[in-house]
Write an enzyme that holds these catalytic residues in place. Structure first.
Site, PDB file in Angstrom:
ATOM      1  N   LYS A  51     -12.382 -45.290   2.421  1.00  0.00           N
ATOM      2  CA  LYS A  51     -13.245 -44.474   3.287  1.00  0.00           C
ATOM      3  C   LYS A  51     -12.626 -43.109   3.558  1.00  0.00           C
ATOM      4  O   LYS A  51     -13.334 -42.099   3.627  1.00  0.00           O
ATOM      5  CB  LYS A  51     -13.517 -45.226   4.589  1.00  0.00           C
ATOM      6  CG  LYS A  51     -14.360 -46.485   4.372  1.00  0.00           C
ATOM      7  CD  LYS A  51     -14.505 -47.308   5.633  1.00  0.00           C
ATOM      8  CE  LYS A  51     -15.344 -48.558   5.370  1.00  0.00           C
ATOM      9  NZ  LYS A  51     -15.468 -49.422   6.542  1.00  0.00           N
ATOM     10  N   GLY A  59      -9.748 -53.437  -6.869  1.00  0.00           N
ATOM     11  CA  GLY A  59     -10.151 -52.052  -6.789  1.00  0.00           C
ATOM     12  C   GLY A  59     -11.417 -51.800  -7.587  1.00  0.00           C
ATOM     13  O   GLY A  59     -11.846 -52.649  -8.380  1.00  0.00           O
ATOM     14  N   PRO A  60     -12.025 -50.644  -7.413  1.00  0.00           N
ATOM     15  CA  PRO A  60     -13.253 -50.331  -8.138  1.00  0.00           C
ATOM     16  C   PRO A  60     -13.005 -50.192  -9.630  1.00  0.00           C
ATOM     17  O   PRO A  60     -11.851 -50.081 -10.075  1.00  0.00           O
ATOM     18  CB  PRO A  60     -13.708 -49.006  -7.514  1.00  0.00           C
ATOM     19  CG  PRO A  60     -12.491 -48.426  -6.887  1.00  0.00           C
ATOM     20  CD  PRO A  60     -11.631 -49.574  -6.480  1.00  0.00           C
ATOM     21  N   LYS A  79      -6.512 -51.104 -13.297  1.00  0.00           N
ATOM     22  CA  LYS A  79      -5.944 -52.411 -12.957  1.00  0.00           C
ATOM     23  C   LYS A  79      -5.333 -53.086 -14.185  1.00  0.00           C
ATOM     24  O   LYS A  79      -4.209 -53.583 -14.149  1.00  0.00           O
ATOM     25  CB  LYS A  79      -7.029 -53.298 -12.334  1.00  0.00           C
ATOM     26  CG  LYS A  79      -7.646 -52.735 -11.061  1.00  0.00           C
ATOM     27  CD  LYS A  79      -8.640 -53.688 -10.445  1.00  0.00           C
ATOM     28  CE  LYS A  79      -9.876 -53.853 -11.305  1.00  0.00           C
ATOM     29  NZ  LYS A  79     -10.645 -52.608 -11.431  1.00  0.00           N
ATOM     30  N   SER A 137     -19.568 -52.399   9.007  1.00  0.00           N
ATOM     31  CA  SER A 137     -18.780 -51.177   9.207  1.00  0.00           C
ATOM     32  C   SER A 137     -19.608 -50.040   9.781  1.00  0.00           C
ATOM     33  O   SER A 137     -19.076 -48.950   9.991  1.00  0.00           O
ATOM     34  CB  SER A 137     -18.178 -50.727   7.873  1.00  0.00           C
ATOM     35  OG  SER A 137     -19.198 -50.404   6.956  1.00  0.00           O
TER      36      SER A 137
END
Length: 798
Positions: free
Chosen positions: A748, A383-384, A389, A705
């Protein structure tokens, strides 16, 4: 002259005086004396002390003095070193010296040592020889008798000062105390000389006292030197006392331990270092279940240690090996607290949002509860930055009740960090996993490998390849550390890895891990995190009470939307910390006030908002796409425009990567080939020079994408029709119009909601990914799923 022992034996053979007696100071002295320069300090008439001089060039001078009936010589102090030849400039010598009698002269190792008995002051009247041995005509200045009471008072002051100095300086022995008793106030001149000789003053100051003939003036100068000596001795005593007081407890224990060792050795109770080390290592192994190979290897090393000398380098290497090998908790495991309800409480307490992630972790723990043990699986949290995390890894360890060990592998370039150095050189160490076992003291901890996507590679090896054996459940039960050269069982360890992106993780390594994605937070989740975790933590760090500083929900929401819009919450925590710091300054001015931060206060406290409400671009050739980056999801507006109609051409800008440039070429080719199908001018691109741009050109962009987004922008330009507003899309396109699936659907969707876009076009193959999203993310959203580009065009252009 000398016998076989090197003694100057005729120095005392004088019929006029006994060889063993001292000379009284007022006896008759000659008008001519040999001269000897000294450099240490001036010699006083009241002194009796040894003098050491070089045999060359002064041996002849001493021999001639030995042949005189009086055995007397004059000592003159010289400020500076003597030349090797012994030739002295007469102008450099002071006016006054001291006549002494020589006793017991002895030659040894190139030196001559004798006892000098000070007799009286002496002055040079004429030089008879200006080369060694020096011979001078002299006179003996005598101090006039001064019977004033002031002289007697100064004499008493000198005696008292000397008695005051004696206890402060242990160098002055009982002999000096007895010597002092021989002086009385009625003999002020020798008393003053004796007092001056006691001090450690500079040579120039002592020579000044020696040059002063009048008794009163001399006593005044000497009393000053004596008082200075007393102050120095007293200060030295205070410093010594202070040093003794400040000896640390550690030093005291060290001395006591050394004394204890000596006592134990005398009583036969102590053990040498080798025996103590071996016993210590055997005590560590007590109660542990060692594999047969490990037990045999350690026993061999213990046998080697018992025969090595403690001072040899091999002893240190072997001892260091045994220190690591016996520190591993062989066969020691921590009992898991397999309670799903408790694990759910811990996760809910530490984390708001992330419901799908928490559910996935609970499923993993439930499987372990069902079979009775948790292990054999490697979790990868992707994850960003700032989404929690690392803290999730800690929560998993707490819910299981296992020890937690974390180390970052970001930038690691040496595979020895993982598998250990080979034991062939000084400074070799085992790998990180052995170090982890030594610290946590169990064989089944939770070990977190942070930033696994940032592993490096160099000439020292490839750490990612070294991790393959470590993170493979089929192999890590026989993990081999190069330093220990022993097999370790890592199968009971719960490995948790973290990464920002999967692109840089090698495929074979990624294949061994169970991926759990942590997407960014939407505004509602950030608000809950800020209220329940971040704001209370900042107040606690600042030592503030909740009643002293408050922040309204509207202000928190404005901080989230205007200053910390990224996927994670790390920057949000920084902004809240800034609010607390600026509020503390106000509280220092008025501690009793109650501060409440409102939306109107944020501009003064945090400055102009970094993020402003983004206006969705509209018009012909303008389409809003969705993209995924390592920082989370983002909207990606794409613009297409006809520059001129002079010739055919196609230009792409926006710092695009190779993949996105290929997508743009495919979109251009597809639209050119199907203009008639979509009711556009078939000759539009034959004469049009088209420029396609992806805004924020300074930001690198790449990834499969944006195919249908670029296609829609070109088709809108060809039809000269603005697309439907409030729609965002993602998906890749082929030359035949197929819409291909993409990744990062959750990120998104969050990015679209952040921009208040609630109508999306997604590939049909991603329908399952969307349906797995939490309900609160899908609420209010209108979705169109496309398998071919015709489905996209139908939504945008009716």
């Amino acid at each position: 002259m000398t016998d076989h022992e090197g003694r100057v034996d005729n120095i005392e053979r004088d019929d006029s005086s006994p060889s063993t007696g001292l000379v009284i100071p007022n006896q008759r002295l000659p008008d001519r004396l040999y001269l000897l320069p000294i450099t240490n300090r001036p010699f006083f008439p009241a002194q009796v002390m040894p003098v050491v001089i070089d045999e060359q060039p002064w041996a002849e001078t001493i021999e001639r003095v030995a042949n005189t009936p009086h055995h007397a010589i004059s000592l003159f102090w010289m400020d500076g070193p003597l030349p090797p030849s012994g030739e002295v400039d007469p102008d450099l010598l002071p006016s006054t010296g001291c006549a002494v009698k020589i006793h017991h002269a002895v030659k040894e190792d190139g030196k001559i040592q004798f006892i000098a008995q000070g007799l009286t002051r002496v002055r040079i009247t004429h030089w008879l020889s200006r080369k060694p041995p020096y011979l001078v005509e002299v006179e003996y200045p005598e101090a006039p008798i001064d019977e004033r009471d002031e002289v007697r008072a100064y004499a008493m002051a000198l005696i008292n000062s000397i008695k005051e100095l004696l206890p402060l300086n242990p160098l002055y022995s009982e002999e000096l105390k007895n010597y002092l008793n021989r002086f009385s106030p009625n003999e002020p001149s020798p008393l003053a000389d004796f007092a001056a000789a006691l001090t450690s003053a500079k040579g120039t100051e002592l020579q000044d006292a020696l040059d002063t003939i009048p008794v009163l003036r001399r006593m005044q100068k000497v009393l000053v030197l004596l008082k200075q000596e007393i102050e120095v001795a007293r200060l030295q005593g205070e410093i010594s006392a202070e040093v003794n007081r400040t000896i640390s407890e550690q030093q005291r224990k060290f001395f006591l331990k050394e004394q204890l060792k000596v006592i134990q050795k005398e009583l036969g109770l102590s053990k040498d270092d080798r025996t103590a080390d071996i016993e210590q290592f055997r005590e560590r192994l007590a109660g542990k279940q060692l594999p047969e190979a490990a037990e045999q290897k350690i026993e061999e090393e213990l046998t080697k240690l018992s025969i090595l000398e403690t001072g040899s380098p091999e002893y240190a290497v072997t001892r260091n090996y045994l220190d690591w090998a016996t520190s591993i908790p062989w066969g020691v495991s921590h009992a898991d607290r397999l309670d799903i309800k408790r694990a759910r409480r811990v996760l809910d307490r530490d984390h708001d949002g992330l419901e799908d992630v928490k559910q996935r972790i609970l499923e993993f723990l439930a499987l372990g509860t069902f079979k009775g043990s948790v292990g054999g699986s490697i979790i990868l949290l992707v994850g960003p930055p700032g989404v929690g995390k690392t803290s999730i890894g800690r929560s998993i360890a707490e819910s299981l009740g296992r020890p937690f060990y974390r180390f970052s592998v970001g930038g690691m370039r040496d595979e020895a960090e993982i598998k250990g150095h080979r034991r062939t050189y000084i400074g070799a160490m085992p790998g990180k996993f052995v170090q982890a076992f030594k610290e946590v003291k169990v064989m089944n901890p939770v070990i977190m490998l942070d930033e696994i996507d940032k592993l490096g590679s160099s000439h020292q090896g490839d750490p990612a390849s070294a991790l393959l054996e470590t993170l493979d459940p089929e192999q890590n039960s026989q993990f081999l550390d190069h330093y220990l050269d022993l097999r370790l069982d890592l199968s009971k360890v719960l490995f948790i890895c973290t990464a920002n992106t999967l692109d840089s993780i090698p495929g074979p390594l990624l294949d061994r891990m169970d991926v759990i994605r942590l997407s960014g937070y939407i505004a509602e989740e950030k608000l809950a995190i800020a209220k329940n975790h971040l704001w209370p933590r900042q107040l606690e760090r600042a030592g503030l009470k909740r009643s002293q500083l408050r922040i309204t929900d509207k202000a928190l929401r404005l901080v989230i939307e205007g200053y910390a819009r990224e996927s994670g919450v790390r920057n949000l925590e920084k902004q809240l910390a800034k609010l607390v710091r600026k509020s503390v300054i106000r509280l220092l001015d008025d501690p009793d006030q109650k501060i409440s931060i409102r939306p109107a206060d944020l501009r003064d406290l945090l400055g102009t908002p970094v993020f402003r409400p983004e206006k969705v671009l509209k018009g012909v050739g303008v389409i809003t796409g969705l993209a995924w980056t390592s920082m989370g999801g983002a909207t990606l507006p794409i613009e297409a425009n006809r520059v001129h109609s002079l010739n055919r051409g196609f230009k792409i800008t926006g710092q695009l990567g190779e993949v996105m440039r290929e997508s743009a070429e495919i979109a251009y080719s597809y639209v050119c080939a199907h203009l008639k199908q979509y009711k556009a001018d078939p000759k539009f691109f034959d004469e049009a020079f088209v420029h396609m741009h992806v805004p924020e050109g300074a930001t690198p962009k790449d990834g499969p994408s944006a195919g249908i987004t670029m296609t829609s922008a070109l088709l809108s330009l060809a039809r000269n029709q603005a697309p439907r507003t409030g729609v965002a899309m993602t998906g890749e396109i082929t030359l035949t119009g197929q819409v291909l699936p993409v990744g990062g659907i959750r990120e998104k969707v969050i990015a679209a909601r952040r921009q208040s876009i609630f109508e999306l076009i997604l590939p049909e193959a991603n329908r399952g990914d969307y349906e797995e999203l939490p309900t609160y993310l899908k609420e209010g959203m209108t979705l169109h799923f496309a398998s071919r580009y015709e489905d996209v065009a139908r939504v945008l252009f009716d």
